[in-house]
Design an enzyme around this catalytic site. Sequence first.
Site, PDB file in Angstrom:
ATOM      1  N   ASP A 120      14.568  98.457  32.116  1.00  0.00           N
ATOM      2  CA  ASP A 120      15.105  98.917  33.156  1.00  0.00           C
ATOM      3  C   ASP A 120      14.088  99.843  33.954  1.00  0.00           C
ATOM      4  O   ASP A 120      13.692 101.011  33.262  1.00  0.00           O
ATOM      5  CB  ASP A 120      16.459  99.963  32.775  1.00  0.00           C
ATOM      6  CG  ASP A 120      17.140 100.779  34.254  1.00  0.00           C
ATOM      7  OD1 ASP A 120      16.497 100.320  35.254  1.00  0.00           O
ATOM      8  OD2 ASP A 120      17.651 101.517  33.779  1.00  0.00           O
ATOM      9  N   ASP A 162      14.097  99.145  41.392  1.00  0.00           N
ATOM     10  CA  ASP A 162      14.865  99.413  40.097  1.00  0.00           C
ATOM     11  C   ASP A 162      15.378  97.918  39.562  1.00  0.00           C
ATOM     12  O   ASP A 162      16.472  97.628  40.181  1.00  0.00           O
ATOM     13  CB  ASP A 162      16.020 100.267  40.390  1.00  0.00           C
ATOM     14  CG  ASP A 162      16.960 100.493  39.197  1.00  0.00           C
ATOM     15  OD1 ASP A 162      16.458 100.511  38.148  1.00  0.00           O
ATOM     16  OD2 ASP A 162      17.940 101.471  39.220  1.00  0.00           O
TER      17      ASP A 162
END
Length: 391
Positions: free
Chosen positions: A103, A285
Site C-alpha cells: 500500500d 495510492d
Amino acid sequence: MKLSASIGALLAIVSFSAVKAAPAVSTVLNGSSHTFTLTNNPSFKPNATRAILKARGKYARFSNDPTTFATGTIPMVDYEGDVEYYGTVQVGTPPQSLKLDFDTGSADLWFASTLCSSCGSGQTKYNPSKSGTYKSSSKTWSISYGDGSSASGTVGYDTVNLGGLSITGQGIELAKKESSSFQSDPVDGLLGLAFDSIITASGVKTPMDNLISQDLISQPIFGVYLGKSSTTGVGEYVFGGYNSDHIDGDLTTVPIDNSDGFWKISVDDATVGSSSTGSFDAIIDTGTTLLVLTQSVADSIAEIYGATDNGDGTYNIDCDTSNYEPLEFSINGATFSVPPEDIVFQQSGSSCVASFGYADMDFGILGDVFIKNNYVIFNQEVPEVQIAPVK
C-alpha cells in the site's frame, strides 16, 4: 479485506473468493532489483460504496466536513478482479509466510500475531517465539479506522525477507487486538510504502527506508505494474528497479509533495473528449481501488458520462461503454488514460456503478483504476514518480 492504514483512518473492503496459481512472468529489470508477480482471480463482488467510504476514512484528517541482490519472485494475488493486490512476505528465522497488502497510501508494516486474542481464525499469525532473530521492544502502536474498526499491539524487530531481499532488524507491528471486521480477512496484514512521517509506530523505519539504508537495492525506487483480471491478470512490484517490458512509451517525471507523508502530485486537468474538468492535487495510492476525486471534478465527469449521483460518493452509470470516450489525466505535460471499459466498476443486473467517485476532501486519489492502466515508478529519495502507459 483490502487493508490500508494512515495516521487518520481506514475502511476496508471485505469479500473473499478462491485464487488461482500465478502464470509465469518474464521480467527485464533496470538495475539491481526484486520482482513480485501478481496473479488474477476472475470472480469478484466489488462494492463501490465501501471503496469510497474506505478512502474517506483513510484520509479523514483532510476532510472539509551493495550487497547481494535478490533475483527471486513472489507470487501476488489480484484479489476479486482488481479490487486489491497482495503478496506473501517472509518474516523471522525460520521464515513465517504472511499475506500482505502492498500500500503506497500508508507507512505501517503490521500483521496478525499469536499475541492476538481477537484475530481471525483464517489469518496466519506471526509467532515471535518461533523466530530466532526476533527482538522485542517496549513500543506500542494503535490504529483507529474510519468505519469504527481498530487494531493495536506491540512493536518488535525481526528479519523481513521480500523474496530474497533480506532486511535485518525491520520494525514490525504485531497485532494483539483486532476488531471484528478483520476476523474473516484472508490478508494477514499490510506493508506500507508511503513515507515514514505517517507511520503510527514512532521512530520505526519503513521497509523501503531499510532497503535503502542497508544497501539492498541499488536505486531508491520501486516499480509498480498492476495487471487486469480482464486481460493477462498478472502484475508485479519491482524493488530497486522497474520492468520496461510493461512500459509503452516515454516515462514522464512528476514531482512529489510528500509534506503529508503521501505520494501527492498535481493533475493539470481531467478530460473526456473535448470536455475539461480542471486541475486538482491527487495521491497515487495502490491501497485504494477507485478514482476518488474532488466532488467538483467527479460531478463534471459524471455529467459528461451521463452518470447519476447516488449520494454516497458513488455514481450509477450506463453499463454499455461502447460509446464512451476515455477519461484522460494531464500530468506534467503528458496524458494518461483510463479506457472506456474501466469506467464501469461494478455491475448488478442491468445497473452499473462507475469506477470514479468523490469524497469531501480538497484532493483526489488515483487508485488502482489509474495504476492498472499506467506504470508507476516511485522514487523515495528525490522524491518523484515516473509514469508511462502500460503495454
